[in-house]
Design an enzyme around this catalytic site. Structure first.
Site, short mmCIF file in Angstrom:
data_model
loop_
_atom_site.label_atom_id
_atom_site.label_comp_id
_atom_site.label_asym_id
_atom_site.label_seq_id
_atom_site.Cartn_x
_atom_site.Cartn_y
_atom_site.Cartn_z
N PHE A 23 0.79 -1.76 -0.04
CA PHE A 23 0.06 -0.21 -0.05
C PHE A 23 0.74 1.03 -0.28
CE2 PHE A 23 -3.11 3.10 2.20
CZ PHE A 23 -3.60 2.74 1.35
N ASP A 69 3.11 -6.33 7.32
CA ASP A 69 1.47 -5.32 7.63
C ASP A 69 0.17 -6.66 7.16
OD1 ASP A 69 -0.79 -4.05 7.02
OD2 ASP A 69 0.84 -2.34 6.33
N TYR A 99 -10.14 -1.19 11.00
CA TYR A 99 -11.78 -0.44 10.29
C TYR A 99 -11.88 -1.13 9.27
CZ TYR A 99 -8.17 2.25 8.04
OH TYR A 99 -6.71 2.50 7.21
N LYS A 100 -10.78 -2.44 8.73
CA LYS A 100 -11.48 -3.27 7.39
C LYS A 100 -11.62 -4.54 8.29
CE LYS A 100 -7.26 -0.99 4.86
NZ LYS A 100 -5.96 -1.04 4.56
N ARG A 102 -12.46 -3.53 -7.25
CA ARG A 102 -12.31 -4.86 -5.98
C ARG A 102 -13.55 -5.26 -5.25
NH1 ARG A 102 -8.32 -2.20 -1.60
NH2 ARG A 102 -10.20 -1.14 -1.53
C1 LIG Z 1 -5.75 0.38 4.72
C2 LIG Z 1 -4.10 0.88 4.35
C3 LIG Z 1 -3.62 1.30 4.84
C4 LIG Z 1 -3.79 2.50 5.94
O1 LIG Z 1 -3.47 3.55 6.55
P1 LIG Z 1 -3.96 4.32 7.98
O2 LIG Z 1 -2.90 5.49 8.12
O3 LIG Z 1 -4.95 3.45 8.78
O4 LIG Z 1 -4.96 5.29 7.18
C5 LIG Z 1 -1.91 1.18 5.32
N1 LIG Z 1 -1.14 0.05 4.78
C6 LIG Z 1 -2.04 -0.62 4.19
C7 LIG Z 1 -1.28 -1.51 3.57
C8 LIG Z 1 -3.13 -1.32 3.90
O5 LIG Z 1 -3.92 -2.10 3.60
#
Ligand SMILES: *Cc1c(COP(=O)(O)O)cnc(C)c1O
Length: 397
Positions: free
Chosen positions: A113, A184, A209-210, A356
């Protein structure tokens, strides 16, 4: 066997909606409003500042961390909640780099990400630019590891395609080379079986939150392996990670173990929402969740490929190589997704052309999948996605 009819009743989903975006924002468990209201009314309003002691607010990041820990194979006392995932990535990476002072390379992949990569880029600049962030295609990660490697930092499941890394195998290789590995788990925690203990993760981070349904902006988690917990430095040395926050010393001394990964005042209302949301996992077996997620996603792929030849599968075909989402490529994916959402089939879109769909067995049934396929093929056949109202890009896609 997990009773998925029972878990579905625990969620508050709007009538007529098929929710295929729990990989981005989980829906609300019905128990959340009452629990959050109770914290507001019975604790905040009644107890005022004494709530920190009387209602146990101060311990919440650890208490809720232990609940999350159960879902990722972490022993009690090894996970703490707080901040957002981007911050936790930075914290873990800065700590891990400090634990490998003679090495300079951070390795990640193009499937990570972007925020994880951005945080690494910012950290490299802050550290004076002497480190190298090496970003390779996902399939080249193993070959790109060498004796210079300080820290491997990967997201298990690719947010776009759902492709999944073999984290334990990569961990074994990283450790052979003397490197540390930050897992992660943003798209893994609550989506598939994870075991940070038997997989020997050094650090693990993720959001809630996912797949853990904590609500928009819910706090992230960080895990530190027991063997590192008392030696890992605390690069974000806030007062609540101090050994004695209320001694108000002028100098920082790290707290014991995972406590040093706390930073500042915890978000009690969001933690209360998460705490309530975690109750949906009572009696749920993660192997059942995984089996059902594969069943639903295979059903979806077969149905879409049979009735929507315009769409191209962007996810690995082998379900063991995927997380809990399926993606399809379509040149006009944004418009098509907007048209689907207008009919209550909710997924999302990632540029340039990825649609998705997340599969979350706790609240999705085979009927939902059949309906999603039917609506998708009808919209494609009729071409009704091709309208000006579906073309305007919103801030969040
Ligand atoms: C959803 C996601 C994030 C989002 O980070 P936030 O700081 O919570 O906005 C970061 N890294 C990955 C791999 C994600 O899937």
């Amino acid at each position: 066997m997990t009773d998925f009819d029972a878990t579905r009743r625990l969620f508050d989903l709007p009538d007529g909606v098929v929710y295929l975006d729990g990989n981005s924002l989980g829906p609300m468990p019905k128990s959340v409003p009452e629990r959050v209201n109770s914290v507001i009314r019975d604790e905040w309003a009644e107890m005022l500042i004494t709530g920190w002691n009387r209602a146990g607010w101060m311990e919440m990041p650890r208490r809720v961390g232990d609940r999350v820990g159960q879902l990722i194979g972490a022993a009690p006392g090894t996970v703490v909640m707080g901040d957002t995932l981007s911050i936790k990535v930075y914290q873990a990476l800065a700590a891990a780099l400090q634990m490998r002072p003679d090495r300079r390379v951070i390795l990640s992949d193009t499937g990570n990400f972007p925020s994880d990569l951005y945080m690494a880029q910012g950290l490299v600049r802050t550290l004076g630019g002497n480190h190298e962030l090496r970003v390779v295609p996902p399939e080249d990660v193993e070959a790109a590891m060498d004796d210079d490697l300080a820290v491997l930092m990967l997201t298990e499941v690719d947010y776009r395609t759902g492709r999944r890394h073999d984290m334990p195998a990569l961990t074994a290789r990283a450790h052979e080379l003397g490197a540390l590995f930050i897992w992660d788990l943003a798209h893994s925690a609550g989506a598939l079986p994870v075991d940070v203990t038997t997989g020997h993760a050094d650090f693990a981070v993720g959001c809630t939150y996912k797949y853990l349904n904590s609500g928009p902006g819910g706090p992230a988690f960080i895990y530190v392996a027991p063997e590192h917990a008392d030696v890992a430095p605390a690069p974000l040395s806030g007062w609540l990670g101090h050994e004695a926050p209320f001694a108000f010393d002028l100098d920082y001394r790290p707290g014991a173990g995972i406590d040093r990964m706390r930073v500042g005042t915890p978000p009690i209302l969001q933690l209360a929402a998460l705490h309530a949301a975690l109750d949906v996992w009572t009696g749920v077996n993660m192997a059942d969740v995984r089996a059902r997620s594969i069943e639903l996603s295979e059903l979806f792929i077969a149905g879409v490929e049979a009735s929507c030849p315009q769409l191209e599968l962007a996810s690995p075909r082998n379900p063991s190589r995927r997380g809990s989402q399926v993606s399809f490529r379509f040149e006009h994916g944004y418009e098509l997704m907007q048209a689907l959402i207008a009919e209550g089939i909710i997924g999302d879109f990632r540029a340039p052309d990825i649609m998705r769909f997340g599969f979350t067995p706790l609240y999705l049934s085979t009927d939902d999948i059949h309906r999603a396929i039917a609506v998708l093929s009808r919209i494609l056949e009729a071409g009704t996605w091709d309208q000006p109202r579906f073309r305007t890009r919103q801030a969040v896609t």
